[in-house]
Design a protein around this motif. Structure first.
Motif, short mmCIF file in Angstrom:
data_model
loop_
_atom_site.label_atom_id
_atom_site.label_comp_id
_atom_site.label_asym_id
_atom_site.label_seq_id
_atom_site.Cartn_x
_atom_site.Cartn_y
_atom_site.Cartn_z
N LYS A 59 -5.83 -9.37 18.93
CA LYS A 59 -5.26 -8.10 18.46
C LYS A 59 -3.97 -8.33 17.68
O LYS A 59 -3.73 -7.69 16.66
N VAL A 60 -3.16 -9.27 18.15
CA VAL A 60 -1.91 -9.60 17.45
C VAL A 60 -2.22 -10.19 16.08
O VAL A 60 -1.58 -9.86 15.08
N MET A 61 -3.24 -11.03 16.00
CA MET A 61 -3.61 -11.63 14.72
C MET A 61 -4.12 -10.56 13.75
O MET A 61 -3.80 -10.59 12.56
N ASP A 62 -4.90 -9.60 14.26
CA ASP A 62 -5.33 -8.47 13.42
C ASP A 62 -4.13 -7.73 12.88
O ASP A 62 -4.06 -7.41 11.70
N ARG A 63 -3.18 -7.44 13.75
CA ARG A 63 -2.02 -6.63 13.39
C ARG A 63 -1.03 -7.37 12.48
O ARG A 63 -0.52 -6.80 11.53
N ASN A 64 -0.79 -8.65 12.76
CA ASN A 64 0.26 -9.37 12.04
C ASN A 64 -0.22 -10.23 10.87
O ASN A 64 0.52 -10.43 9.91
N THR A 65 -1.41 -10.77 10.97
CA THR A 65 -1.89 -11.71 9.96
C THR A 65 -2.89 -11.07 9.02
O THR A 65 -2.68 -11.03 7.81
N TYR A 66 -3.97 -10.56 9.57
CA TYR A 66 -5.02 -10.00 8.72
C TYR A 66 -4.60 -8.72 8.01
O TYR A 66 -5.21 -8.34 7.02
N SER A 67 -3.54 -8.07 8.47
CA SER A 67 -3.08 -6.85 7.79
C SER A 67 -2.07 -7.14 6.68
O SER A 67 -1.71 -6.24 5.93
N LYS A 68 -1.65 -8.38 6.56
CA LYS A 68 -0.70 -8.75 5.50
C LYS A 68 -1.44 -8.74 4.16
O LYS A 68 -2.49 -9.36 4.01
N ALA A 69 -0.89 -8.03 3.18
CA ALA A 69 -1.57 -7.79 1.91
C ALA A 69 -2.04 -9.08 1.24
O ALA A 69 -3.19 -9.16 0.80
N GLU A 70 -1.17 -10.09 1.15
CA GLU A 70 -1.55 -11.33 0.47
C GLU A 70 -2.71 -12.02 1.17
O GLU A 70 -3.60 -12.58 0.52
N ILE A 71 -2.69 -11.99 2.50
CA ILE A 71 -3.75 -12.63 3.29
C ILE A 71 -5.05 -11.85 3.14
O ILE A 71 -6.11 -12.42 2.82
N ALA A 72 -5.00 -10.54 3.36
CA ALA A 72 -6.21 -9.70 3.29
C ALA A 72 -6.84 -9.76 1.90
O ALA A 72 -8.06 -9.91 1.77
N ASN A 73 -6.02 -9.65 0.87
CA ASN A 73 -6.55 -9.68 -0.50
C ASN A 73 -7.21 -11.02 -0.83
O ASN A 73 -8.28 -11.06 -1.44
N TYR A 74 -6.58 -12.12 -0.40
CA TYR A 74 -7.16 -13.43 -0.67
C TYR A 74 -8.50 -13.59 0.06
O TYR A 74 -9.48 -14.09 -0.51
N ILE A 75 -8.54 -13.17 1.31
CA ILE A 75 -9.79 -13.26 2.07
C ILE A 75 -10.88 -12.43 1.40
O ILE A 75 -12.00 -12.91 1.21
N ASN A 76 -10.56 -11.19 1.05
CA ASN A 76 -11.56 -10.31 0.43
C ASN A 76 -12.10 -10.88 -0.89
O ASN A 76 -13.28 -10.71 -1.19
N GLU A 77 -11.26 -11.54 -1.65
CA GLU A 77 -11.67 -12.07 -2.95
C GLU A 77 -12.45 -13.39 -2.85
O GLU A 77 -13.29 -13.67 -3.69
N ASN A 78 -12.15 -14.20 -1.83
CA ASN A 78 -12.68 -15.56 -1.81
C ASN A 78 -13.68 -15.86 -0.71
O ASN A 78 -14.27 -16.95 -0.69
N PHE A 79 -13.87 -14.95 0.22
CA PHE A 79 -14.76 -15.18 1.35
C PHE A 79 -15.56 -13.92 1.64
O PHE A 79 -15.16 -12.82 1.26
N TYR A 80 -16.66 -14.09 2.36
CA TYR A 80 -17.29 -12.97 3.04
C TYR A 80 -16.67 -12.98 4.43
O TYR A 80 -16.92 -13.89 5.21
#
Length: 176
Positions: A59-80
């Motif tokens: 839950k902490v990783m969802d809140r702190n890491t995956y919600s960070k714009a740079e991280i989320a945008n990179y994941i969405n563009e480069n991975f499923y």
């Protein structure tokens, strides 16, 4: 006194007007089957977030890491991106094999989660798969954004094929 109040109010309003809220983005999570269906149309690497409902660090990783714009945008563009509950009860078909939930003790584990982590279950674990749907690397544990970023670039840009991760990290300049 009135002049001080006006001055203080003006400074407060100006400082609040320039305050910028941190940008928040969302990863466009898929289930495993959706990601495989998309992959069949257009191959792309997979990032699989293995979690459980009871895992606090997940839950902490969802809140702190995956919600960070740079991280989320990179994941969405480069991975499923796949969100996979390692204790889900529903079977999953993959490469001609049916992976099922196996009850163990009070809980249990899904066979796909065990296969993806090479039977080294830990939550959260981020599993990376290449365009051929081969496991590149499971990365166990909570990752802060500044820890996740170089891993994403290392795998997303195929540096893992030619460069040891420690060498890559030495030359990596964070954008966070």
């Amino acid at each position: 006194m009135k002049v001080l109040r006006i001055l203080f109010s003006t400074v407060l309003i100006l400082s609040l007007g320039s305050w910028k809220q941190p940008e928040v983005a969302e990863v466009n999570w898929l289930n495993f089957e959706e990601a495989i269906a998309l992959h069949e149309k257009q191959p792309k690497k997979l990032l699989i977030d293995l979690y459980t409902d009871w895992c606090g660090w997940c839950k902490v990783m969802d809140r702190n890491t995956y919600s960070k714009a740079e991280i989320a945008n990179y994941i969405n563009e480069n991975f499923y991106p796949v969100k996979f509950n390692a204790e889900q009860k529903e079977p999953v078909e993959f490469r001609g094999h049916t992976f099922n939930f196996v009850a163990q003790g009070r809980r249990g584990v899904h066979e796909l989660a065990a296969a993806l982590t090479r039977n080294k279950l830990s939550y959260p674990t981020t599993v990376f798969m290449d365009e051929e749907l081969r496991i590149i690397q499971p990365v166990a544990g909570y990752l802060k954004p500044e820890q996740m970023e170089p891993i994403l670039l290392f795998i997303g840009e195929d540096h893992f094929k030619t460069t040891p991760f420690e060498d890559f990290k030495k030359n990596h300049k964070s954008s966070l």
